[in-house]
Design a protein around this motif. Structure first.
Motif, PDB file in Angstrom:
ATOM      1  N   ALA A  73     -41.014  28.110 -31.806  1.00 17.74           N
ATOM      2  CA  ALA A  73     -40.849  27.800 -33.230  1.00 17.74           C
ATOM      3  C   ALA A  73     -39.380  27.773 -33.620  1.00 17.74           C
ATOM      4  O   ALA A  73     -39.037  27.338 -34.721  1.00 17.74           O
ATOM      5  N   THR A  74     -38.512  28.243 -32.722  1.00 14.78           N
ATOM      6  CA  THR A  74     -37.074  28.237 -32.985  1.00 14.78           C
ATOM      7  C   THR A  74     -36.381  27.307 -31.990  1.00 14.78           C
ATOM      8  O   THR A  74     -36.990  26.770 -31.080  1.00 14.78           O
ATOM      9  N   GLU A  75     -35.099  27.138 -32.161  1.00 13.55           N
ATOM     10  CA  GLU A  75     -34.314  26.228 -31.324  1.00 13.55           C
ATOM     11  C   GLU A  75     -34.320  26.682 -29.866  1.00 13.55           C
ATOM     12  O   GLU A  75     -34.255  27.866 -29.560  1.00 13.55           O
ATOM     13  N   GLN A  76     -34.409  25.717 -28.945  1.00 15.62           N
ATOM     14  CA  GLN A  76     -34.381  25.990 -27.513  1.00 15.62           C
ATOM     15  C   GLN A  76     -33.342  25.106 -26.840  1.00 15.62           C
ATOM     16  O   GLN A  76     -33.095  23.974 -27.273  1.00 15.62           O
ATOM     17  N   ARG A  77     -32.787  25.614 -25.750  1.00 11.01           N
ATOM     18  CA  ARG A  77     -31.853  24.855 -24.926  1.00 11.01           C
ATOM     19  C   ARG A  77     -32.456  24.693 -23.539  1.00 11.01           C
ATOM     20  O   ARG A  77     -32.729  25.683 -22.852  1.00 11.01           O
TER      21      ARG A  77
END
Length: 246
Positions: free
Chosen positions: A223-227
């Motif tokens: 649900a949050t930013e991923q790299r």
């Protein structure tokens, strides 16, 4: 002439949507290995873990033509999420006009067919959160490394990372392409997919032949930013993409 980098021919589309299953393709790609797509079958509700997966059949043909370009599908599933991913390699297909993609599975009410000349109808449930891209290649240009992007299906992300060789024998020898568990201790697998923050990597499956080395990986869609980071150790190539939360 093969392209040196993957390009998206059609975006992900939903092929069948029934009360019990949804079948989508994850985008049709023109890659250094030829035409490529991933087919995803979502089961609703999630079924009990099967002892054996039913057989898939995926091919390209033309209406009224008895000939077909058959994919040899590699099935890659996640029982917890109830999703089957089918990696379809069709190889070089120079004449694509009038082609139909046909997918059959024993649990589907009917075969799914997609006319490649028809207007694309992007899927509302399956999307590419990172575009397919090239990581580069060997100094001689006879090995190219590419990935299929990050495909979101439900709560999962799928990616395919591959090194494609122009001729047999380029992915053997001392560079470390061998996928055998008997490789020397501390030697990294030739292809690797990582994700930050950690904990999002679920599992992967590799394949290796005289002209390719590939890795399919499943990640948890956050649900949050991923790299996401794609790495080819034998050639020292790496690439990454930051994707927004799902």
């Amino acid at each position: 002439m093969h392209p040196t980098r993957p390009s998206l021919i059609r975006p992900p589309e939903t092929l069948l949507d029934t009360p019990g299953t949804r079948l989508s393709h994850g985008g049709l790609l023109d890659t250094p290995a030829g035409l490529f797509t991933v087919v995803a079958l979502e089961h609703r509700p999630v079924p009990p873990v099967a002892k054996a997966l039913p057989l898939w059949l995926a091919y390209l043909t033309r209406p009224g033509d008895s000939h077909a370009v058959l994919a040899l599908p590699g099935v890659f599933n996640d029982p917890e999420y109830g999703v089957e991913f089918v990696i379809c390699r069709f190889g070089p297909v120079p004449e694509r006009g009038g082609l139909v993609l046909v997918v059959h599975h024993a649990l589907l009410p009917r075969s799914a067919a997609l006319h490649l000349d028809a207007p694309a109808a992007p899927s509302a449930s399956t999307e590419l959160l990172a575009e397919p891209a090239s990581l580069g290649g060997s100094e001689a240009g006879d090995v190219r490394v590419w990935h299929s992007g990050a495909l979101r299906v439900g709560g999962l992300l799928h990616t395919h990372l591959e090194a494609t060789a122009d001729r047999p024998g380029l992915l053997t020898g001392p560079l470390g392409w061998e996928l055998s568990p008997d490789r020397p201790s501390g030697t990294p697998r030739p292809l690797e997919v990582g994700v930050e923050p950690g904990g999002g990597y679920r599992h992967g499956s590799g394949s290796w032949g005289d002209r390719h080395s590939s890795l399919d990986a499943l990640l948890t869609a956050s649900a949050t930013e991923q790299r996401i980071q794609w790495t080819c150790h034998p050639l020292g190539l790496t690439g990454g993409s930051t994707i927004s939360g799902s």
